[in-house]
Design a protein around this motif. Structure first.
Motif, PDB file in Angstrom:
ATOM      1  N   LEU A  33      -1.963   0.094 -12.570  1.00 32.26           N
ATOM      2  CA  LEU A  33      -1.069  -0.234 -11.454  1.00 32.26           C
ATOM      3  C   LEU A  33      -0.578   1.020 -10.751  1.00 32.26           C
ATOM      4  O   LEU A  33      -0.346   1.002  -9.536  1.00 32.26           O
ATOM      5  CB  LEU A  33       0.131  -1.050 -11.944  1.00 32.26           C
ATOM      6  N   HIS A  36      -1.998   2.061  -7.516  1.00 35.52           N
ATOM      7  CA  HIS A  36      -1.651   1.305  -6.306  1.00 35.52           C
ATOM      8  C   HIS A  36      -0.328   1.773  -5.699  1.00 35.52           C
ATOM      9  O   HIS A  36       0.072   1.249  -4.658  1.00 35.52           O
ATOM     10  CB  HIS A  36      -1.564  -0.190  -6.628  1.00 35.52           C
ATOM     11  N   ILE A  68       4.417  -0.256  -3.229  1.00 40.50           N
ATOM     12  CA  ILE A  68       3.187  -1.034  -3.317  1.00 40.50           C
ATOM     13  C   ILE A  68       3.233  -2.007  -2.156  1.00 40.50           C
ATOM     14  O   ILE A  68       4.108  -2.872  -2.091  1.00 40.50           O
ATOM     15  CB  ILE A  68       3.076  -1.770  -4.658  1.00 40.50           C
ATOM     16  N   ASP A 254      -8.517  -3.222 -14.580  1.00 36.71           N
ATOM     17  CA  ASP A 254      -8.607  -3.174 -13.119  1.00 36.71           C
ATOM     18  C   ASP A 254      -8.249  -4.526 -12.502  1.00 36.71           C
ATOM     19  O   ASP A 254      -7.533  -4.590 -11.500  1.00 36.71           O
ATOM     20  CB  ASP A 254     -10.017  -2.760 -12.686  1.00 36.71           C
ATOM     21  N   SER A 257      -4.342  -5.042 -13.041  1.00 35.56           N
ATOM     22  CA  SER A 257      -3.489  -4.214 -12.190  1.00 35.56           C
ATOM     23  C   SER A 257      -3.667  -4.561 -10.713  1.00 35.56           C
ATOM     24  O   SER A 257      -2.706  -4.507  -9.934  1.00 35.56           O
ATOM     25  CB  SER A 257      -3.764  -2.728 -12.431  1.00 35.56           C
ATOM     26  N   GLY A 258      -4.887  -4.949 -10.321  1.00 38.18           N
ATOM     27  CA  GLY A 258      -5.115  -5.338  -8.932  1.00 38.18           C
ATOM     28  C   GLY A 258      -4.338  -6.590  -8.561  1.00 38.18           C
ATOM     29  O   GLY A 258      -3.712  -6.661  -7.494  1.00 38.18           O
ATOM     30  N   ALA A 261      -0.587  -5.773  -8.427  1.00 38.61           N
ATOM     31  CA  ALA A 261      -0.224  -5.060  -7.185  1.00 38.61           C
ATOM     32  C   ALA A 261      -0.075  -6.029  -6.023  1.00 38.61           C
ATOM     33  O   ALA A 261       0.870  -5.912  -5.223  1.00 38.61           O
ATOM     34  CB  ALA A 261      -1.278  -3.989  -6.875  1.00 38.61           C
ATOM     35  N   ARG A 262      -0.980  -6.995  -5.911  1.00 38.84           N
ATOM     36  CA  ARG A 262      -0.884  -7.972  -4.834  1.00 38.84           C
ATOM     37  C   ARG A 262       0.353  -8.847  -4.986  1.00 38.84           C
ATOM     38  O   ARG A 262       1.017  -9.185  -3.994  1.00 38.84           O
ATOM     39  CB  ARG A 262      -2.151  -8.829  -4.790  1.00 38.84           C
TER      40      ARG A 262
END
Length: 267
Positions: A33, A36, A68, A254, A257-258, A261-262
């Motif tokens: 994370l 990001h 973020i 990945d 954390s992706g 982040a969103r």
């Protein structure tokens, strides 16, 4: 700058341009994370009074300040676990610091073992409730009626709805379930896992619940996620170890954390 300044005062004095709204605590597998975080400032825990020494592999030991999306964040890369020294309220001062620098909600993450056959390693689970199997509390020793915290909505329903909506839009499967806190550091036995299944647990781990209790005591709404790294003891033929946990966490890090982040960008 005087030695008498606490961590929140130091952060406000050194980085007045940063006004975080969302606090994040990163557990094993969620370190991606930080990639990001835009325009980050990285502050070692050693420079912040009351912040933990990073003793667990996979925990970075830094506070990241930045944003973020358009959301200002303060991200703890690593946490204190009660199993490290037996102290249950070891995250009290860090969480108080995050509140005092302006954070209005907290996102907690962890790596956990699955008790559900359909929730396989590398799955993501949104936590909707917890079981405190240790029956230990970070609020022991407090005085006054405020210590009797209502935990009915320990994990904020409105924040959970945002998480599910973002997951659907991104095409990422997000399970939901009950997280059980086992003290550790040893892994659970198959007999314990059978008991936890009967108690209604969906995932088991060694963190998160003390921080949840502390955050709710401070009036902060909580959102929490588990990255499933293994099937719990007795539910598969694999041998459990911390290195195995980390390798599985890296495999799904990945994706985890992706998505996180969103979600944070939409809070």
């Amino acid at each position: 700058m005087t030695n008498e300044m606490n961590a929140a005062q130091k952060l406000k004095a050194l980085y007045p341009q940063h006004k975080p709204r969302i606090a994040v605590v990163l557990g094993s597998g969620w370190g991606g994370l930080t990639g990001h975080v835009v325009d980050p400032v990285r502050v070692p825990y050693a420079e912040l009074p009351g912040f933990p020494e990073a003793t667990v592999q996979g925990h970075g030991g830094e506070l990241w300040l930045g944003r973020i999306g358009q959301t200002e964040v303060a991200v703890m890369s690593g946490r204190k676990h009660a199993y490290e020294d037996g102290v249950v309220d070891g995250m009290r001062l860090p969480l108080e610091t995050l509140r005092d620098i302006g954070c209005e909600a907290i996102v907690l993450t962890n790596a956990a073992g699955s008790l559900r056959p359909a929730m396989e390693p590398c799955s993501l689970m949104l936590i909707n409730d917890y079981i405190n199997a240790t029956q230990r509390s970070p609020l022991v020793g407090e005085m006054g009626s405020e210590r009797f915290v209502d935990m009915k909505d320990a994990y904020d329903p409105a924040l959970r709805r945002v998480a599910h909506e973002v997951a659907r839009e991104s095409g990422t499967r997000l399970h939901e379930g009950v997280y059980l806190w086992s003290f550790g550091p040893q892994f659970e036995t198959p007999a314990e896992i059978r008991m936890f299944e009967r108690m209604g647990a969906d995932a088991v781990g060694m963190s998160t619940v003390p921080e949840t209790i502390l955050a709710r005591r401070m009036g902060l709404p909580v959102l929490a996620f588990s990255l499933i790294t293994n099937m719990a003891a007795g539910l598969s033929g694999e041998s459990l170890s911390h290195s195995h946990t980390l390798s599985q966490a890296r495999a799904a890090g990945d994706t985890a954390s992706g998505l996180l982040a969103r979600i944070i960008a939409n809070l």
